[in-house]
Design an enzyme around this catalytic site. Sequence first.
Site, PDB file in Angstrom:
ATOM      1  N   ALA A  93      45.459  41.999  37.013  1.00 46.92           N
ATOM      2  CA  ALA A  93      45.561  43.270  36.317  1.00 46.92           C
ATOM      3  C   ALA A  93      46.881  43.455  35.613  1.00 46.92           C
ATOM      4  O   ALA A  93      46.989  44.218  34.669  1.00 46.92           O
ATOM      5  CB  ALA A  93      45.356  44.402  37.308  1.00 46.92           C
ATOM      6  N   GLY A  94      47.908  42.744  36.058  1.00 43.31           N
ATOM      7  CA  GLY A  94      49.218  42.896  35.445  1.00 43.31           C
ATOM      8  C   GLY A  94      49.260  42.518  33.983  1.00 43.31           C
ATOM      9  O   GLY A  94      50.165  42.940  33.259  1.00 43.31           O
TER      10      GLY A  94
ATOM     11  N   SER B 227      47.171  43.530  31.823  1.00 40.48           N
ATOM     12  CA  SER B 227      46.577  44.621  31.050  1.00 40.48           C
ATOM     13  C   SER B 227      47.297  45.956  31.199  1.00 40.48           C
ATOM     14  O   SER B 227      46.949  46.919  30.527  1.00 40.48           O
ATOM     15  CB  SER B 227      45.105  44.808  31.455  1.00 40.48           C
ATOM     16  OG  SER B 227      44.327  43.683  31.124  1.00 40.48           O
TER      17      SER B 227
ATOM     18  N   PRO C  50      45.602  51.015  34.254  1.00 35.59           N
ATOM     19  CA  PRO C  50      46.350  50.958  35.518  1.00 35.59           C
ATOM     20  C   PRO C  50      45.878  49.810  36.391  1.00 35.59           C
ATOM     21  O   PRO C  50      44.720  49.396  36.326  1.00 35.59           O
ATOM     22  CB  PRO C  50      46.032  52.307  36.178  1.00 35.59           C
ATOM     23  CG  PRO C  50      44.689  52.685  35.620  1.00 35.59           C
ATOM     24  CD  PRO C  50      44.673  52.162  34.207  1.00 35.59           C
ATOM     25  N   ASP C  51      46.809  49.280  37.194  1.00 38.86           N
ATOM     26  CA  ASP C  51      46.374  48.315  38.191  1.00 38.86           C
ATOM     27  C   ASP C  51      45.787  49.094  39.366  1.00 38.86           C
ATOM     28  O   ASP C  51      45.655  50.311  39.324  1.00 38.86           O
ATOM     29  CB  ASP C  51      47.507  47.381  38.612  1.00 38.86           C
ATOM     30  CG  ASP C  51      48.628  48.108  39.346  1.00 38.86           C
ATOM     31  OD1 ASP C  51      48.443  49.258  39.762  1.00 38.86           O
ATOM     32  OD2 ASP C  51      49.706  47.499  39.497  1.00 38.86           O
ATOM     33  N   PHE C  52      45.423  48.377  40.419  1.00 40.07           N
ATOM     34  CA  PHE C  52      44.748  49.053  41.529  1.00 40.07           C
ATOM     35  C   PHE C  52      45.700  49.548  42.603  1.00 40.07           C
ATOM     36  O   PHE C  52      45.521  50.618  43.140  1.00 40.07           O
ATOM     37  CB  PHE C  52      43.711  48.109  42.171  1.00 40.07           C
ATOM     38  CG  PHE C  52      42.371  48.203  41.500  1.00 40.07           C
ATOM     39  CD1 PHE C  52      41.335  48.901  42.071  1.00 40.07           C
ATOM     40  CD2 PHE C  52      42.174  47.611  40.269  1.00 40.07           C
ATOM     41  CE1 PHE C  52      40.115  49.002  41.445  1.00 40.07           C
ATOM     42  CE2 PHE C  52      40.960  47.703  39.631  1.00 40.07           C
ATOM     43  CZ  PHE C  52      39.924  48.406  40.215  1.00 40.07           C
ATOM     44  N   ARG C  53      46.731  48.755  42.905  1.00 37.52           N
ATOM     45  CA  ARG C  53      47.443  49.001  44.154  1.00 37.52           C
ATOM     46  C   ARG C  53      48.890  49.481  44.023  1.00 37.52           C
ATOM     47  O   ARG C  53      49.532  49.724  45.019  1.00 37.52           O
ATOM     48  CB  ARG C  53      47.398  47.727  45.015  1.00 37.52           C
ATOM     49  CG  ARG C  53      45.979  47.393  45.471  1.00 37.52           C
ATOM     50  CD  ARG C  53      45.927  46.098  46.272  1.00 37.52           C
ATOM     51  NE  ARG C  53      44.616  45.885  46.839  1.00 37.52           N
ATOM     52  CZ  ARG C  53      43.594  45.368  46.184  1.00 37.52           C
ATOM     53  NH1 ARG C  53      43.731  45.000  44.936  1.00 37.52           N
ATOM     54  NH2 ARG C  53      42.418  45.209  46.769  1.00 37.52           N
TER      55      ARG C  53
ATOM     56  N   ASN D 271      40.016  40.493  35.882  1.00 38.11           N
ATOM     57  CA  ASN D 271      39.881  41.774  35.201  1.00 38.11           C
ATOM     58  C   ASN D 271      38.474  41.999  34.659  1.00 38.11           C
ATOM     59  O   ASN D 271      37.764  41.060  34.306  1.00 38.11           O
ATOM     60  CB  ASN D 271      40.902  41.860  34.069  1.00 38.11           C
ATOM     61  CG  ASN D 271      42.317  41.743  34.571  1.00 38.11           C
ATOM     62  OD1 ASN D 271      42.602  42.072  35.722  1.00 38.11           O
ATOM     63  ND2 ASN D 271      43.210  41.249  33.736  1.00 38.11           N
TER      64      ASN D 271
ATOM     65  N   ASP E  24      38.087  44.382  32.109  1.00 37.72           N
ATOM     66  CA  ASP E  24      38.291  45.168  30.892  1.00 37.72           C
ATOM     67  C   ASP E  24      37.845  44.455  29.622  1.00 37.72           C
ATOM     68  O   ASP E  24      37.861  45.033  28.536  1.00 37.72           O
ATOM     69  CB  ASP E  24      39.763  45.577  30.765  1.00 37.72           C
ATOM     70  CG  ASP E  24      40.726  44.400  30.906  1.00 37.72           C
ATOM     71  OD1 ASP E  24      40.425  43.316  30.375  1.00 37.72           O
ATOM     72  OD2 ASP E  24      41.783  44.576  31.547  1.00 37.72           O
TER      73      ASP E  24
ATOM     74  N   HIS F  62      35.422  38.542  38.669  1.00 39.91           N
ATOM     75  CA  HIS F  62      34.980  39.800  39.262  1.00 39.91           C
ATOM     76  C   HIS F  62      34.034  40.560  38.345  1.00 39.91           C
ATOM     77  O   HIS F  62      33.869  41.767  38.458  1.00 39.91           O
ATOM     78  CB  HIS F  62      36.191  40.652  39.643  1.00 39.91           C
ATOM     79  CG  HIS F  62      37.041  40.009  40.698  1.00 39.91           C
ATOM     80  ND1 HIS F  62      38.395  40.190  40.800  1.00 39.91           N
ATOM     81  CD2 HIS F  62      36.699  39.151  41.699  1.00 39.91           C
ATOM     82  CE1 HIS F  62      38.861  39.483  41.809  1.00 39.91           C
ATOM     83  NE2 HIS F  62      37.852  38.847  42.368  1.00 39.91           N
TER      84      HIS F  62
ATOM     85  N   CYS G 110      13.150  44.429  39.236  1.00 41.88           N
ATOM     86  CA  CYS G 110      13.213  44.729  37.808  1.00 41.88           C
ATOM     87  C   CYS G 110      14.323  43.919  37.144  1.00 41.88           C
ATOM     88  O   CYS G 110      14.058  42.975  36.407  1.00 41.88           O
ATOM     89  CB  CYS G 110      13.438  46.229  37.590  1.00 41.88           C
ATOM     90  SG  CYS G 110      13.562  46.698  35.839  1.00 41.88           S
TER      91      CYS G 110
ATOM     92  N   ASN H  39      55.210  37.193  36.797  1.00 38.75           N
ATOM     93  CA  ASN H  39      54.818  38.372  37.565  1.00 38.75           C
ATOM     94  C   ASN H  39      56.063  39.220  37.832  1.00 38.75           C
ATOM     95  O   ASN H  39      57.196  38.762  37.674  1.00 38.75           O
ATOM     96  CB  ASN H  39      54.170  37.936  38.891  1.00 38.75           C
ATOM     97  CG  ASN H  39      53.266  38.981  39.483  1.00 38.75           C
ATOM     98  OD1 ASN H  39      52.529  39.657  38.760  1.00 38.75           O
ATOM     99  ND2 ASN H  39      53.300  39.152  40.790  1.00 38.75           N
TER     100      ASN H  39
ATOM    101  N   CYS I 139      54.392  40.534  32.247  1.00 41.03           N
ATOM    102  CA  CYS I 139      53.622  39.416  31.705  1.00 41.03           C
ATOM    103  C   CYS I 139      53.891  39.243  30.213  1.00 41.03           C
ATOM    104  O   CYS I 139      54.008  38.108  29.724  1.00 41.03           O
ATOM    105  CB  CYS I 139      52.132  39.635  31.965  1.00 41.03           C
ATOM    106  SG  CYS I 139      51.690  39.581  33.711  1.00 41.03           S
TER     107      CYS I 139
END
Length: 375
Positions: free
Chosen positions: A84-85, A87, A93-96, A167, A169, A186, A199, A285, A322
């Site tokens: 995520a970094g 983006s 936003p990142d998650f954590r 990601n 996105d 993911h 279906c 990072n 990044c």
Amino acid sequence: MSDASGPPNKKEEEDTTSEPEEQSDDSSEEEAVGNSEMDFLRNLFSRSLGLGSTEKVLDDLTLEGVAQYILSGKCKNIICLAGAGISTSAGIPDFRSPGTGLYANLQQYNLPYPEAIFQLDYFKKHPEPFFALAKELFPGEFRPTVCHYFMKLLKDKGLLKRCYTQNIDTLERVAGLKGGDLIEAHGTFHKSHCVKFTCRKEYDLDWMKEQIFSDDIPKCEKCNSLVKPDIIFFGESLPVRFFTSMKTDFPRCDLLIIMGTSLQVQPFASLVNRVSKTCPRLLINMEKAGQSDPMLGMLGFGGGMDFDSDNAYRDVAHISTCDDGCMALAELLGWKAELEELVKREHARIDAQDVEGKSSQSQGASSSSVAPESK
């Protein structure tokens, strides 16, 4: 799932011209676990008996050393691992991250706990929070970053073997990477499917966007069940292609570039150990990540990153954003002006498309409002 700008990660979790044969999810995951156990045993015996090569490929364990290696012509198959970094500078936003991460700002959805928004059982009963969040994070609302375009530059120069991304996105695709260049570990918003097992009707990105921005809960046109984007929730298996591709990609890798991830999410984090023992690994990072436990290392266990010990010979940590790290590497490679021009040109193109799209929507609304009078 991503520890940042992808859906939450699950704890259980081609040569470019040809796709690996698909297997069932169960068989692929079982084989991957078996391979991991074999890798562990090889690593244990190798360290315990003093076997295996620790050949130093890089002249210097710095960003300059990595650039010299790329320019030497010996580096032809680069794999990028993206979290995520890459983006966050696009506004996603990142998650954590404490205070600013996605999980820290979900109170508005009245969830029993933050991760519930990406749990399949909760989604089937309460889809509203997820689709409200999806509207905020939906692809097309953000522009790719310098880091995304650096990977596109690697592809254009024939050096990118594959990008494995956590990601959801789709900014890698917006930047110009194609499906064959990507393993979206993911999942992605690129496609959606009906959740009903019998279906499974497929829907494209435009259909899902129309539903979400109409504030409708997407329902299947065939059976009226929920339709969910193909992102990986807790309780779902990773794509089969993740497991099949890693077995062919990583043995060929001669430089692994890891960007914007804490390397805490499995099985994605374990990919750093899939490359050969001589393959250099560069981490860009905001902090060091993926390091092996010193005590376990002494016992012959582990196999993570080693930046600082006396035995370090191939791992490089460049601590920065990044975007800054990719621009610094591009400058050392003599690509800085080319990368800056690529970012400028592509952002201008995306902005022009946005203006054109909004203008078309405005004209459509205007003509519909005068239609009754003209009649």
